[in-house]
Write a protein that holds these residues in place. Structure first.
Motif, short mmCIF file in Angstrom:
data_model
loop_
_atom_site.label_atom_id
_atom_site.label_comp_id
_atom_site.label_asym_id
_atom_site.label_seq_id
_atom_site.Cartn_x
_atom_site.Cartn_y
_atom_site.Cartn_z
N ALA A 231 0.82 -1.22 0.00
CA ALA A 231 0.00 0.00 0.00
C ALA A 231 0.85 1.27 0.00
O ALA A 231 0.38 2.33 -0.41
N ARG A 232 2.09 1.18 0.44
CA ARG A 232 2.95 2.36 0.49
C ARG A 232 3.32 2.87 -0.89
O ARG A 232 3.60 4.06 -1.07
N THR A 233 3.31 1.97 -1.88
CA THR A 233 3.67 2.39 -3.23
C THR A 233 2.53 2.26 -4.22
O THR A 233 2.61 2.79 -5.33
N ALA A 234 1.46 1.57 -3.84
CA ALA A 234 0.32 1.39 -4.74
C ALA A 234 -0.46 2.68 -4.88
O ALA A 234 -0.59 3.46 -3.94
N LYS A 235 -1.01 2.90 -6.06
CA LYS A 235 -1.85 4.06 -6.30
C LYS A 235 -3.34 3.73 -6.18
O LYS A 235 -4.19 4.63 -6.25
N GLY A 236 -3.65 2.46 -5.99
CA GLY A 236 -5.03 2.03 -5.85
C GLY A 236 -5.08 0.53 -5.76
O GLY A 236 -4.04 -0.15 -5.73
N PRO A 237 -6.29 -0.06 -5.71
CA PRO A 237 -6.42 -1.51 -5.53
C PRO A 237 -5.76 -2.34 -6.63
O PRO A 237 -5.25 -3.42 -6.36
N GLY A 238 -5.76 -1.83 -7.87
CA GLY A 238 -5.16 -2.59 -8.96
C GLY A 238 -3.67 -2.79 -8.77
O GLY A 238 -3.17 -3.92 -8.84
N SER A 239 -2.97 -1.71 -8.52
CA SER A 239 -1.52 -1.83 -8.34
C SER A 239 -1.18 -2.46 -6.99
O SER A 239 -0.09 -3.02 -6.82
N LEU A 240 -2.11 -2.40 -6.01
CA LEU A 240 -1.86 -3.06 -4.73
C LEU A 240 -1.64 -4.55 -4.93
O LEU A 240 -0.74 -5.14 -4.32
N GLN A 241 -2.44 -5.17 -5.79
CA GLN A 241 -2.29 -6.61 -6.02
C GLN A 241 -0.91 -6.93 -6.58
O GLN A 241 -0.25 -7.89 -6.15
N MET A 242 -0.45 -6.13 -7.53
CA MET A 242 0.86 -6.35 -8.13
C MET A 242 1.97 -6.16 -7.09
O MET A 242 2.87 -6.99 -6.95
N HIS A 243 1.88 -5.07 -6.33
CA HIS A 243 2.93 -4.79 -5.33
C HIS A 243 2.91 -5.81 -4.20
O HIS A 243 3.96 -6.11 -3.62
N LEU A 244 1.74 -6.36 -3.89
CA LEU A 244 1.68 -7.36 -2.83
C LEU A 244 2.43 -8.63 -3.24
O LEU A 244 3.18 -9.20 -2.44
N LEU A 245 2.25 -9.07 -4.47
CA LEU A 245 3.00 -10.23 -4.94
C LEU A 245 4.50 -9.96 -4.91
O LEU A 245 5.29 -10.82 -4.51
N ASP A 246 4.89 -8.77 -5.31
CA ASP A 246 6.32 -8.41 -5.26
C ASP A 246 6.82 -8.41 -3.82
O ASP A 246 7.94 -8.85 -3.53
N ALA A 247 5.99 -7.90 -2.90
CA ALA A 247 6.39 -7.84 -1.49
C ALA A 247 6.55 -9.24 -0.91
O ALA A 247 7.47 -9.50 -0.12
#
Length: 269
Positions: A231-247
């Protein structure tokens, strides 16, 4: 606490445990990708003709009742029954508990097979425990996690399972302790199926088969923490999913040591 989770994560990535998921149609892809990113190996087998065979080669089983049919209910029952018989740890995710007789009947059959862990949102845990204040909005919770704590304690006493209540604070109730996980982010509520992902990650850590309480804590904490990091780098729910997998993929010892926020209390009920 961080030391235990660090050790478990290292072991999981080395062992790559096979996690058998009988899960819902909405989250299959997300669940599989999250398990792979963490370091586990997912298998999605739903046919009654093969679930027992798959349980036998798996290190753990995750049953998620989000999208039910008569065939899937039978598969869930056969898989859970066989897992209990052979000592394979399994997680029950009671998605939408309380919204229909079909769902409630299926859940009671599964509860009678004594899951290792039950993880749900507050409304689901309240409904599962038969509390009158339980209200649901489809599969979403209408209650704060803290309001389901007594229901979680009742379920733990009744079924001797570890109970997890997901929410703004995640609660884990074992026979002797109540654990609070204070990581997470409100944006996670805008992405479907992250609770289901938490159940799958619990299943991955249970696949280590060392200490069910510590493994359950690890699964809950890792999902909540990586959601917060994303959530610190996501701009919304869509990118949150991508960043969560990376995290999940990049989660390391310094991050766990620095970022985890967990409190443990002895049960005094």
């Amino acid at each position: 606490m961080a030391h235990s989770i660090i050790k478990q994560l290292e072991e999981l990535r080395e062992l790559n445990p096979l996690v058998h998921n009988i899960t819902n149609l909405v989250v299959m892809n997300n669940t599989a990708n999250a398990l792979l990113a963490l370091g586990a190996s997912p298998v999605m087998a739903h046919s009654p003709a093969e679930v027992k065979n798959v349980v036998e080669i798996s290190k753990s089983l995750v049953i998620n009742i989000g999208t039910l049919s008569a065939s899937w209910i039978e598969s869930m029952y056969q898989a859970a029954s066989h897992a209990t018989t052979i000592g394979c740890p399994w997680v029950l995710d009671p998605v939408g508990a309380g919204i229909s007789a079909l769902r409630n009947d299926a859940l009671q059959r599964l509860l009678n097979l004594r899951p290792t862990v039950i993880r749900g949102n507050a409304s689901e845990i309240l409904a599962l425990a038969g509390f009158s204040q339980a209200t649901t909005k489809g599969v979403d919770s209408t209650a704060h996690s803290s309001t389901a704590l007594q229901a979680a304690i009742k379920l733990q006493n009744s079924y001797n399972a570890i109970i997890c209540v997901s929410g703004e604070i995640d609660y884990i109730v074992s026979a002797n302790e109540i654990i609070e996980v204070h990581n997470g982010h409100i944006m996670m509520t805008k992405v479907t199926g992250l609770g289901c992902t938490s159940s799958a990650l619990i299943g991955a850590f249970l696949g280590l088969r060392n200490n069910t309480v510590e493994e359950t804590i690890a699964g809950v904490a890792v999902l909540s923490l990586t959601g917060e990091l994303a959530a610190r780098t996501a701009k919304g729910p869509g990118s949150l999913q991508m960043h969560l997998l990376d995290a999940l993929y990049n989660l390391d010892t310094p991050t766990l040591q620095r970022e985890l926020s967990i409190q443990r209390y002895v049960r005094r009920d």
